[in-house]
Motif scaffolding. Structure first.
Motif, PDB file in Angstrom:
ATOM      1  N   THR A 168     -11.863   6.249   0.726  1.00 44.90           N
ATOM      2  CA  THR A 168     -12.035   6.031  -0.725  1.00 44.90           C
ATOM      3  C   THR A 168     -13.483   6.280  -1.167  1.00 44.90           C
ATOM      4  OG1 THR A 168     -12.572   3.679  -0.481  1.00 44.90           O
ATOM      5  CG2 THR A 168     -10.247   4.222  -0.714  1.00 44.90           C
ATOM      6  N   ARG A 216       3.117   4.775  -6.539  1.00 47.23           N
ATOM      7  CA  ARG A 216       1.969   5.117  -7.364  1.00 47.23           C
ATOM      8  C   ARG A 216       1.244   3.875  -7.929  1.00 47.23           C
ATOM      9  NH1 ARG A 216       1.292   6.039 -12.326  1.00 47.23           N
ATOM     10  NH2 ARG A 216      -0.163   7.586 -13.095  1.00 47.23           N
ATOM     11  N   GLU A 217       2.022   2.909  -8.418  1.00 47.87           N
ATOM     12  CA  GLU A 217       1.399   1.717  -9.032  1.00 47.87           C
ATOM     13  C   GLU A 217       0.623   0.936  -7.986  1.00 47.87           C
ATOM     14  OE1 GLU A 217       4.501   2.682  -9.530  1.00 47.87           O
ATOM     15  OE2 GLU A 217       4.195   3.376 -11.602  1.00 47.87           O
ATOM     16  N   LEU A 220      -2.663   2.697  -7.487  1.00 43.41           N
ATOM     17  CA  LEU A 220      -3.585   2.437  -8.602  1.00 43.41           C
ATOM     18  C   LEU A 220      -4.184   1.035  -8.487  1.00 43.41           C
ATOM     19  CD1 LEU A 220      -4.760   3.468 -11.273  1.00 43.41           C
ATOM     20  CD2 LEU A 220      -2.783   2.472 -12.446  1.00 43.41           C
ATOM     21  N   GLU A 221      -3.321   0.083  -8.191  1.00 40.94           N
ATOM     22  CA  GLU A 221      -3.787  -1.320  -8.119  1.00 40.94           C
ATOM     23  C   GLU A 221      -4.780  -1.507  -6.955  1.00 40.94           C
ATOM     24  OE1 GLU A 221      -3.586  -5.271  -6.593  1.00 40.94           O
ATOM     25  OE2 GLU A 221      -1.909  -4.034  -5.921  1.00 40.94           O
ATOM     26  N   GLY A 224      -8.026   0.549  -7.510  1.00 39.67           N
ATOM     27  CA  GLY A 224      -8.791  -0.124  -8.572  1.00 39.67           C
ATOM     28  C   GLY A 224      -9.540  -1.316  -8.020  1.00 39.67           C
ATOM     29  N   MET A 236     -10.494   2.230 -15.208  1.00 39.82           N
ATOM     30  CA  MET A 236      -9.153   2.148 -14.613  1.00 39.82           C
ATOM     31  C   MET A 236      -8.263   3.244 -15.208  1.00 39.82           C
ATOM     32  SD  MET A 236      -7.801   0.270 -12.313  1.00 39.82           S
ATOM     33  CE  MET A 236      -6.313  -0.476 -11.709  1.00 39.82           C
ATOM     34  N   LEU A 239      -9.232   6.419 -13.585  1.00 36.84           N
ATOM     35  CA  LEU A 239      -8.656   6.520 -12.238  1.00 36.84           C
ATOM     36  C   LEU A 239      -7.177   6.907 -12.335  1.00 36.84           C
ATOM     37  CD1 LEU A 239      -8.804   6.050  -9.131  1.00 36.84           C
ATOM     38  CD2 LEU A 239      -8.270   3.638  -9.568  1.00 36.84           C
ATOM     39  N   GLU A 240      -6.468   6.288 -13.268  1.00 36.42           N
ATOM     40  CA  GLU A 240      -5.034   6.568 -13.425  1.00 36.42           C
ATOM     41  C   GLU A 240      -4.807   8.045 -13.741  1.00 36.42           C
ATOM     42  OE1 GLU A 240      -3.043   4.044 -16.220  1.00 36.42           O
ATOM     43  OE2 GLU A 240      -1.069   4.605 -15.400  1.00 36.42           O
ATOM     44  N   SER A 241      -5.678   8.586 -14.591  1.00 37.55           N
ATOM     45  CA  SER A 241      -5.489  10.002 -14.965  1.00 37.55           C
ATOM     46  C   SER A 241      -5.807  10.934 -13.787  1.00 37.55           C
ATOM     47  CB  SER A 241      -6.353  10.340 -16.181  1.00 37.55           C
ATOM     48  OG  SER A 241      -7.707  10.394 -15.780  1.00 37.55           O
ATOM     49  N   LEU A 243      -4.929  10.265 -10.659  1.00 38.68           N
ATOM     50  CA  LEU A 243      -3.980  10.076  -9.548  1.00 38.68           C
ATOM     51  C   LEU A 243      -3.131  11.301  -9.183  1.00 38.68           C
ATOM     52  CD1 LEU A 243      -2.568   6.433  -9.706  1.00 38.68           C
ATOM     53  CD2 LEU A 243      -4.416   7.352  -8.311  1.00 38.68           C
TER      54      LEU A 243
END
Ligand SMILES: C[S@@+](CC[C@H](N)C(=O)[O-])C[C@H]1O[C@@H](n2cnc3c(N)ncnc32)[C@H](O)[C@@H]1O
Length: 276
Positions: A168, A216-217, A220-221, A224, A236, A239-241, A243
């Protein structure tokens, strides 16, 4: 700078960077709570290369101390192959996973010591194991000397060739505009051992594919949290965009695109003064 000082300054610098990104929010009481269930694995599995390698180091009549035992990923299979395991673990969520898994698997020769290794009061054991713990230890000399002091026959340390979260690290530049400071890992540990005049054998074990995310969620979690982002903040959303480009599916799990497998090294030594 000595290897021991370098180790300390790397850990402190990484922790200070985390602290700064947390923006003065207090650190969680139990850092491992969101991850503890991932350390719950079948103690009787036969396809785990690390477990199979470690089993070769223990004998049925021997005792083992597992320092930073987590959810018992190693303590429990090893308990099936030796007389007794004392699992030293400070995190309550990890300790609960270990306790539950031992009970569900009818493994009774494991005792739990709920303490940090630095404070733990234990009886010496034939073998002392410490797997994927040292990266965050500031006083490496004291920690390692205590491992040695409590080992009647051998000390086994497992560390990756780079810090576990190194997959990461590249995201830090993109999200925070700065490089993630690296935690020390196997190469720095070998230098520390040299300085402590510990003559250890290092065996590089087969690479382990990145742990990945189930969906995916979850990615993200967890990412994050690793990046210390506010759940509803601008970063956040950024970051989501990212993924769809960031993640790829490999054998049913989502992994960071291009991430390299981590190589674990098994470091083994006999404390001075022990019998061959
Ligand atoms: C990555 S987990 C590894 C768990 C287990 N050894 C394994 O390989 O599955 C690291 C564990 O080390 C524990 N730990 C961290 N600092 C420690 C310390 N100072 N003394 C003892 N355990 C520690 C954490 O609570 C966590 O459970």
């Amino acid at each position: 700078m000595s290897a021991i000082q370098r180790w300390k300054s790397m850990v402190e610098a990484e922790h200070a960077q985390s602290e700064r990104m947390r923006r003065h929010e207090p650190p969680p009481i139990d850092h491992w709570r969101p991850y503890a269930q991932q350390f719950r694995v079948d103690p009787r599995r036969t396809d785990d290369l690390l477990v199979n390698r470690l089993i070769r180091e223990v004998q049925a009549h021997q005792t083992l101390l597992d320092v930073g035992a987590g959810g018992g990923r190693l303590s429990l299979p090893l308990a099936l192959n030796c007389r007794h395991v004392a699992a030293v673990e400070p995190s309550s969520s990890m300790a609960e996973v270990l306790r539950q898994q031992a009970s569900d698997s009818s493994i009774q020769n494991v005792s739990l010591v709920r303490a940090k290794w630095e404070d733990a009061e234990v009886e010496a054991a034939d073998i002392v194991l410490c797997c994927h713990v040292l990266y965050v230890v500031t006083d490496i000399e004291r920690f390692v000397r205590k491992l040695e002091y409590n080992a009647r026959q051998s000390v086994l340390v497992v560390l990756y060739n780079s810090a576990p979260q190194s997959q990461t690290y590249p995201l830090w530049k993109q999200i925070h505009g700065e490089d993630r400071l690296h935690l020390p890992s196997l190469p720095e540990f070998q230098e520390v051992l040299c300085e402590l005049d510990i003559d250890a054998r290092v065996e590089i074990l087969p690479p382990q594919k990145p742990r990945g995310f189930d969906y995916r969620e979850q990615a993200l979690e967890q990412l994050g949290r690793r990046l210390y982002l506010k759940p509803d903040g601008r970063q956040m959303a950024e970051l989501e965009s990212m993924l769809p480009d960031l993640l790829e599916e490999v054998e049913g799990t989502l992994v960071i695109r291009g991430s390299q497998p981590l190589e674990p090294g098994l470091v083994i030594w006999r404390p001075k003064g022990t019998q061959n």
